[in-house]
Design an enzyme around this catalytic site. Structure first.
Site, short mmCIF file in Angstrom:
data_model
loop_
_atom_site.label_atom_id
_atom_site.label_comp_id
_atom_site.label_asym_id
_atom_site.label_seq_id
_atom_site.Cartn_x
_atom_site.Cartn_y
_atom_site.Cartn_z
CB CYS A 115 -14.15 -23.03 -5.34
SG CYS A 115 -15.17 -21.66 -4.74
CG HIS A 262 -12.61 -24.62 -1.76
ND1 HIS A 262 -12.02 -23.38 -1.66
CD2 HIS A 262 -13.93 -24.39 -2.01
CE1 HIS A 262 -12.94 -22.44 -1.85
NE2 HIS A 262 -14.11 -23.04 -2.05
CG ASN A 292 -15.09 -19.70 -0.42
OD1 ASN A 292 -14.01 -19.69 -1.01
ND2 ASN A 292 -16.15 -20.33 -0.90
#
EC number: 2.3.1.180
Length: 335
Positions: A115, A262, A292
């Site tokens: 991530c 993020h 995501n």
């Protein structure tokens, strides 16, 4: 010392939309349950026959970024490709991009920071440009999650979160040290590595050993996440690394024109927004549409924010990420 600046950005997501209601037909879940915990309404998944892979999506995003930067693939001196879901165990996706775009024999570097991958990749490219080694660098974040998720009730806590997609940025040399990427800040804490992980297949547990496992038990070739623990660490590290970047550049939260976090979980973004007392129009979120997308989430969101006119020349843009490793990072950019 030079600075680097983003000369062009691009994003690509598969056409196949998977809604929360679609997932409810595969597992015991529902739209309200998913939205309450994550903020996600839908995501994009690669569909059989659409030709997409992690590398292919990265190339599609890169072509848009190159066009907007008014460059061709031949102008690029280096590729930095961030992903946790490469097409192959090896080689990495960077060399695939080099081949697909018919580039010169430029170096291709693959970054495995999940991530935080795009910010780590951006920081790496920034250092190469700052030292004068390269002038133009293509940075890509791309993920194909859907092919490796447990789409049953057993895996729902993880599988409802992730989507597929890619984003890219072309970095170029900037001689005005007051513009471009002002600083980047990278951290890790490996003692929590297995709290968000995918342990196999790997050199520690090859495919034959996995096949022999009881399919009713936790299967190591599906992702594992200790959700509450990750959330608690994320909100702390997001705040720390954003503050670190602001402090280094003698800025405060009031100086932020756009924060691109993020897209891990809308609740995390909202928590961080509240900590810094930022208005809704200063924090960009698109997790509702895409879920995501790990290393792709920041470049997709950054591209969309710019396309929507929410980022203008002279703006102070902050990127921040937290994820598996644990790793976390931020970048302070003067647009």
């Amino acid at each position: 010392m030079y600075n680097s600046r983003i000369a062009g950005m691009g994003a690509y997501v598969p056409e196949n939309v998977v809604t929360n209601d679609d997932l409810s037909k595969m597992m015991d879940t529902n739209d309200a349950w998913i939205q309450e915990r994550t903020g996600i309404q839908e995501r994009r998944h690669i569909k059989d026959g659409d030709g997409n892979t992690t590398a292919v999506m990265g190339v599609k995003a890169a072509k848009i970024a190159l066009e907007r930067a008014k460059m061709t693939a031949q102008d690029i001196d280096m590729i930095v490709f961030a992903t946790l879901s490469p097409d192959y165990y090896f080689p990495g996706c960077g060399v695939q991009v080099q081949e697909m775009l018919e580039m010169r024999t430029v170096p291709a570097l693959d970054v495995r920071n999940q991530c935080s991958g795009f910010v780590y990749a951006l920081s790496t490219a920034d250092q190469f440009i700052k030292t004068g080694m390269y002038k133009n660098i293509l940075v890509i974040g791309s993920e194909n999650h859907s092919g490796g998720l447990d789409m049953t009730t057993r895996g729902r806590s993880v599988s409802v979160i992730f989507g597929d997609g890619a984003g890219a940025a072309v970095l170029t040399r900037e001689e005005d040290n007051g513009k471009g990427i002002l600083s980047t800040h990278l951290h890790s804490e490996g003692k929590h590595a297995l709290e968000l992980s995918l342990k196999g297949p790997s050199t520690m547990e090859w495919v034959p050993e996995l096949i022999e496992k009881d399919p009713q038990e936790d299967i190591p070739y599906y992702p594992y996440m200790n959700g509450q623990f990750v959330f608690k660490n994320a909100v702390v590290r997001f705040a720390e690394v954003i503050q670190e970047g602001l402090a280094q550049n003698k800025l405060t939260a009031a100086d932020i024109d756009m924060l691109i976090p993020h897209q891990a979980n809308l609740r995390i973004s909202q928590f961080v927004q509240k900590q810094f007392k930022l208005n809704d129009d200063i924090v960009y979120n698109n997790i509702q549409k895409y879920g995501n997308t790990t290393a792709a989430s920041i470049p997709i969101a950054l591209t969309e924010a710019w396309e929507e006119g929410k980022i203008k020349e002279g703006d102070t843009v902050v990127l921040a990420a937290f994820g598996s490793g644990f790793t976390w990072a931020s970048a302070i950019i003067k647009w």
